[in-house]
Write an enzyme that holds these catalytic residues in place. Structure first.
Site, short mmCIF file in Angstrom:
data_model
loop_
_atom_site.label_atom_id
_atom_site.label_comp_id
_atom_site.label_asym_id
_atom_site.label_seq_id
_atom_site.Cartn_x
_atom_site.Cartn_y
_atom_site.Cartn_z
CG ASP A 70 -2.63 -19.76 -1.35
OD1 ASP A 70 -1.84 -20.34 -0.01
OD2 ASP A 70 -2.24 -21.02 -2.14
CE1 TYR A 112 -3.66 -2.79 0.52
CE2 TYR A 112 -4.70 -0.59 0.94
CZ TYR A 112 -4.35 -1.85 1.26
OH TYR A 112 -5.98 -2.72 1.17
CG ASP A 161 -14.11 -6.85 2.15
OD1 ASP A 161 -13.55 -5.70 3.19
OD2 ASP A 161 -14.25 -6.45 1.00
CE LYS A 199 1.48 -17.89 -2.99
NZ LYS A 199 0.84 -18.87 -2.63
CG ASP A 253 -8.08 -4.15 1.90
OD1 ASP A 253 -9.23 -3.52 2.76
OD2 ASP A 253 -7.79 -3.52 0.21
C1 IPM Z 1 -10.66 -0.42 4.43
C2 IPM Z 1 -10.88 -0.03 2.79
C3 IPM Z 1 -9.47 0.71 2.36
C4 IPM Z 1 -8.09 -0.07 2.54
C5 IPM Z 1 -9.45 1.90 1.17
C6 IPM Z 1 -10.41 1.97 1.15
C7 IPM Z 1 -8.18 2.10 0.99
O1 IPM Z 1 -11.44 -1.14 1.57
O2 IPM Z 1 -10.09 -0.03 4.85
O3 IPM Z 1 -10.21 -1.70 4.82
O4 IPM Z 1 -7.83 -0.94 1.01
O5 IPM Z 1 -6.85 -0.44 3.90
MN MN Z 2 -11.34 -3.45 2.79
#
Ligand code: IPM
Ligand code: MN
Length: 356
Positions: free
Chosen positions: A223, A142, A251, A191, A247
């Site tokens: 993975d 990042y 999710d 990884k 990240d």
């Molecule tokens: C999160 C979001 C952010 C990230 C984006 C919006 C930059 O997806 O906080 O998970 O990738 O960190």
């Molecule tokens: Mn995110």
């Protein structure tokens, strides 16, 4: 005692969900005799529109001067065409860096009341899960060097991942300390079969582990981790990983709780100031419709009380109010089963407020 909170509402559903969390903080403050003062600062797309840049200096200064920061979400299709450095997301990355917030805590647990919304098989959800993802937040790909150049096949783009021993050590300590307060197990995700940064990550995590003989550590390739999260999430307790893997996996973890609208996060550095935000985005498609789920932001406010202000009892009260509202069948659009009554963002907030 007065706590000064900077509000960064952002874009899309950001203002609605931050308003919900502010109402919850005010009610909790009144119940326990704490004063919270709120100052709003622009960031993200709204700041691009109003000030010509995603992260105005006054926002950074305001957040640095505050005791803590509550953030909604940034971004939206309106600003999608902008180049990397001018995008709304830059505000979030810039704030994390400016405040030195290298730790991102993302707890994900299955609420028994919502087991039916979990897309996994009933025999998997029956075991439940309650994990804490510890994501490194100010390093890795990042923040590495990136750009465009002429390559072997013509024009190309590149992003680079770099991790220093120091960055890995400090996030590993966060994970091991957290594990001591939980079940004493850490899964470190990398990884290492391909990436050199991952090999350093693994080596370093194991060296730090020697300081924590009471904590067990296992390595897992990313993975495989993505697979294990849906095969048997109950096997995880504390998970520690890099910025990008964290990240993506957070999710995935959110979806097995039933909705991404439920997951809070805390971003922390060395001091007590933190930045608290839901893990979800600005959901521009439902902004202003009342369909947003305020839960993740309300729970983020609870994390602020616990981690920045040391108000654990108050945080428990908020978390219990959310639990009870869910148990009582309160559902926003994202977690309502077909035929179930759907509450708006404001109505869901009311239900939580009543239980504080
Ligand atoms: C999160 C979001 C952010 C990230 C984006 C919006 C930059 O997806 O906080 O998970 O990738 O960190
Ligand atoms: Mn995110």
């Amino acid at each position: 005692m007065e706590y000064r909170i900077a509000l960064v509402k952002g874009d899309g559903i950001g203002p609605e969900i931050v308003e919900s969390a502010v109402a919850v903080l005010e009610k909790t403050g009144a119940a326990f005799g704490h004063r919270f003062s709120f100052t709003a600062y622009p960031a993200g797309g709204c700041a691009i529109d109003a000030c010509g840049e995603p992260l105005p200096r006054e926002t950074v200064e305001g957040c640095l001067a505050a005791d803590s920061v509550l953030l909604g979400a940034v971004g939206g299709p309106k600003w999608d065409g902008l180049s990397g450095d001018r995008r709304p997301e830059k505000a979030l990355l810039g704030l994390r860096a400016a405040l030195g917030l290298y730790t991102n805590l993302r707890p994900a647990k299955l609420y028994p009341a919502l087991a039916g919304k979990c897309p996994l098989r009933a025999d998997i959800t029956a075991k439940g899960f309650d994990l804490l993802m510890v994501r490194e937040l100010t390093g890795g790909i990042y923040f590495g060097e990136r750009g465009r150049r002429e390559g072997k096949f013509g024009p190309e783009a590149y992003d680079t991942e770099a991790y220093s021993v120091m960055e890995i050590e400090r996030i590993a300590r966060v994970a091991f300390d957290a594990a001591r307060k939980r079940s004493g197990r850490v899964t470190s995700i990398d990884k290492a079969n391909v990436l050199e940064t991952s090999r350093l990550w693994r080596e370093t995590v194991h060296r730090v582990a020697e300081e924590y003989p009471d904590v067990t550590v296992e390595d897992m390739l990313v993975d495989n981790a993505a697979m294990q999260l849906v095969r048997d999430p109950s096997r995880f307790d504390v998970v520690v990983t890099t910025n990008m893997f964290g990240d993506i996996l957070s999710d995935e973890a959110s979806q097995i709780t039933g909705s991404i609208g439920l997951l809070p996060s805390a971003s922390l550095g060395e001091g007590t100031r933190g930045l608290y935000e839901p893990i979800h985005g600005s959901a521009p498609d439902i902004a202003g419709t009342g369909k947003a789920n305020p839960t993740a932001t309300i729970l983020s406010a609870a994390m602020m009380l616990r981690y920045s202000f040391g108000l654990g009892k108050e945080a428990d009260v908020i978390e219990r109010a959310v639990d009870e509202a869910l148990l009582a069948g309160c559902r926003t659009a994202d977690i309502a089963a077909p035929g179930e009554k759907m509450l708006t963002c404001a109505e869901m907030t009311e239900e939580v407020l009543e239980r504080i």
